[in-house]
Design a protein around this motif. Structure first.
Motif, mmCIF file in Angstrom:
data_model
loop_
_atom_site.group_PDB
_atom_site.id
_atom_site.type_symbol
_atom_site.label_atom_id
_atom_site.label_comp_id
_atom_site.label_asym_id
_atom_site.label_seq_id
_atom_site.Cartn_x
_atom_site.Cartn_y
_atom_site.Cartn_z
ATOM 1 N N VAL A 1 0.815 -1.213 -0.245
ATOM 2 C CA VAL A 1 -0.003 0.318 -0.095
ATOM 3 C C VAL A 1 0.614 1.195 -0.102
ATOM 4 C CG1 VAL A 1 -1.035 1.313 0.575
ATOM 5 C CG2 VAL A 1 -2.055 -1.188 1.308
ATOM 6 N N ASP A 2 0.271 2.560 -0.894
ATOM 7 C CA ASP A 2 1.051 3.575 -0.645
ATOM 8 C C ASP A 2 1.129 4.106 -0.194
ATOM 9 O OD1 ASP A 2 2.929 3.470 -3.041
ATOM 10 O OD2 ASP A 2 1.154 3.808 -4.650
ATOM 11 N N HIS B 1 18.049 -1.428 -6.871
ATOM 12 C CA HIS B 1 16.450 -1.640 -6.906
ATOM 13 C C HIS B 1 15.500 -0.901 -5.683
ATOM 14 C CE1 HIS B 1 12.465 -2.586 -8.680
ATOM 15 N NE2 HIS B 1 12.611 -3.626 -8.575
ATOM 16 N N ALA B 2 16.550 -1.252 -4.661
ATOM 17 C CA ALA B 2 15.541 -1.102 -3.758
ATOM 18 C C ALA B 2 16.253 0.385 -3.081
ATOM 19 C CB ALA B 2 16.327 -1.771 -2.282
ATOM 20 N N PHE B 3 16.990 0.848 -3.820
ATOM 21 C CA PHE B 3 17.102 2.364 -3.591
ATOM 22 C C PHE B 3 17.097 3.463 -4.803
ATOM 23 C CE2 PHE B 3 19.787 -0.185 -0.237
ATOM 24 C CZ PHE B 3 19.258 0.224 1.353
ATOM 25 N N VAL C 1 12.074 8.321 -1.418
ATOM 26 C CA VAL C 1 10.930 7.838 -0.356
ATOM 27 C C VAL C 1 11.798 6.560 0.360
ATOM 28 C CG1 VAL C 1 9.375 7.770 -2.423
ATOM 29 C CG2 VAL C 1 10.956 6.111 -2.391
ATOM 30 N N ILE C 2 12.717 7.032 0.666
ATOM 31 C CA ILE C 2 13.440 5.674 1.168
ATOM 32 C C ILE C 2 13.365 6.726 2.549
ATOM 33 C CG2 ILE C 2 14.946 4.296 2.362
ATOM 34 C CD1 ILE C 2 13.935 3.172 0.405
ATOM 35 N N PRO D 1 10.362 1.503 3.486
ATOM 36 C CA PRO D 1 9.387 2.513 2.788
ATOM 37 C C PRO D 1 8.884 3.580 3.332
ATOM 38 C CG PRO D 1 8.589 0.942 2.033
ATOM 39 C CD PRO D 1 9.548 -0.001 2.780
ATOM 40 N N PRO D 2 7.700 4.778 2.760
ATOM 41 C CA PRO D 2 6.701 5.038 4.622
ATOM 42 C C PRO D 2 6.340 4.449 4.587
ATOM 43 C CG PRO D 2 7.431 6.326 1.777
ATOM 44 C CD PRO D 2 8.050 5.214 1.595
ATOM 45 N N MET D 3 5.781 4.761 5.964
ATOM 46 C CA MET D 3 5.380 3.571 6.860
ATOM 47 C C MET D 3 3.752 3.915 6.211
ATOM 48 S SD MET D 3 7.230 4.744 9.718
ATOM 49 C CE MET D 3 7.497 5.986 8.870
#
Lengths: 83, 155, 155, 83
Positions: C139-140, D45-47, D52-53, D78-80
């Motif tokens: 989910v974003d 790829h992850a970073f 957004v990290i 990622p953002p929570m």
């Protein structure tokens, strides 16, 4: 016209409801308070500070300047403290 | 689709969990449920309170709460709404009032519950009388509650 | 006097009524209890969701929620506070999160609950993955939630 | 120094945690992301969108410019999306 009273307005007047028949010159809620005030000491005591008296006509809040014509039930009470 | 709205005035206590379940059971479109329970306190300031007695205006209380429920439904996308207000004698620690709001998103549920409580406090025809060692007295309305209700007025 | 604070991360469901009772039982100084229940919805927009899986960062989740609980206690005169956040697989209609705030007055209870939910959404280390017919996807985060959290920042 | 990954950062890197020993020139969180990015395609790829990290040091949120000296555990995610 039925008039009902609640809380300390009811206690001061000494009754919960009554039927009244004010003269035609009594046109507004404020007029009715003035007319009731003349009916005796207990009414004068109940309405001694008109600013804090709230009124409803047929279960809806109204202002002092609202006309009472056609009302079935008019209520007077102090500011509400529910919730 | 009609939104379930329950409004009850009663002497008996209520069961918050049952009211939440009634609004949410079998539904998967509700993301947020907010409840507000108003409880009788044992003292305001210094004096111990033995009980409150709530007087209400039958007929008008239902009508006035119903109008505010309709307004809440028109202002926020609620999926359900329950309002229960007790009357009669209530001792400290007991429930007085319950508002439950359900919505897909939390802001609507929070705002509608706050709106309804602010209006119940200032517009619903209920009056509290306190019993204490000093006797009984009617609770005064507070300007703080009037200000809380006024913030919802539409300009 | 210390304020009872309960923070739990768990896979199991919770019982809102029991949590309210735990904060209020035997007390007569609480005038207001607000609960927020966050519930798994069956779909966001068009796609039906079969389940959510919540991943969390053990240790940090407790620490971060604890810091926000402390901040809520410092900002509002609460008499009790409970925060429960589930992790693992959760199907639509099931509870995800519960916040219960108790106070002598309603504004503090409402504001603290809203503050805690806004911070849980944006700062607590949990991540939701959705399962649907199309597969699974993370989910974003929404800018709407960031804005909701930002309104509590002290200037 | 222990590094832990969550959600799609974890999935892209293909592991939940590892111990790393970056050179002294890697001083900040952003430096560490840059250094990890060099370690392989899955890290790149992850970073790939550093903006957004999110990062935490020893269970507290930190900014990209925060120094990593003394950290026991650094987390990237990622953002929570809790609550």
């Amino acid at each position: 016209m039925k008039v009902v009273y609640f809380a300390w307005v009811r206690e001061r007047i000494g009754k919960a409801e009554e039927n009244v028949d004010p003269p035609p010159a009594v046109r507004t809620v404020a007029d009715l308070i003035g007319w009731l005030t003349q009916r005796g000491e207990q009414y004068a005591h109940a309405f001694e500070t008109p600013r804090v008296i709230r009124a409803a006509i047929d279960h809806a809040h109204v202002k002092p300047e609202t006309a009472i014509a056609g009302a079935r039930e008019i209520a007077f009470f102090p500011p509400m403290t529910g919730g | 689709m009609s939104v379930p709205v329950t409004i009850r005035l009663q002497e008996a206590d209520f069961d918050t969990a049952r009211e939440i379940a009634a609004l949410t059971k079998g539904r998967t479109d509700i993301g947020a449920v907010v409840t507000f329970s108003g409880i009788c306190r044992g003292g305001e300031g210094g004096d111990a309170i033995a009980a409150l007695t709530l007087e209400h205006y039958p007929g008008m209380a239902e009508a006035e709460i119903g109008r505010h429920a309709e307004e809440a439904l028109s202002r926020w996308p609620l999926t359900g709404l329950t309002i229960i207000h007790r009357y009669g004698r209530i001792v400290p620690g007991e429930n007085i009032v319950l508002v439950v709001t359900a919505s897909s998103h939390r802001q609507a549920a929070f705002q509608a519950a706050e709106f309804l409580m602010d209006y119940l406090k200032t517009h619903a025809p209920f009056w509290k009388r306190e019993e204490s060692a000093a006797g009984t007295s009617w609770v005064d309305a507070t300007s703080h509650d009037d200000a809380a209700a006024a913030r919802w007025a539409k300009s």
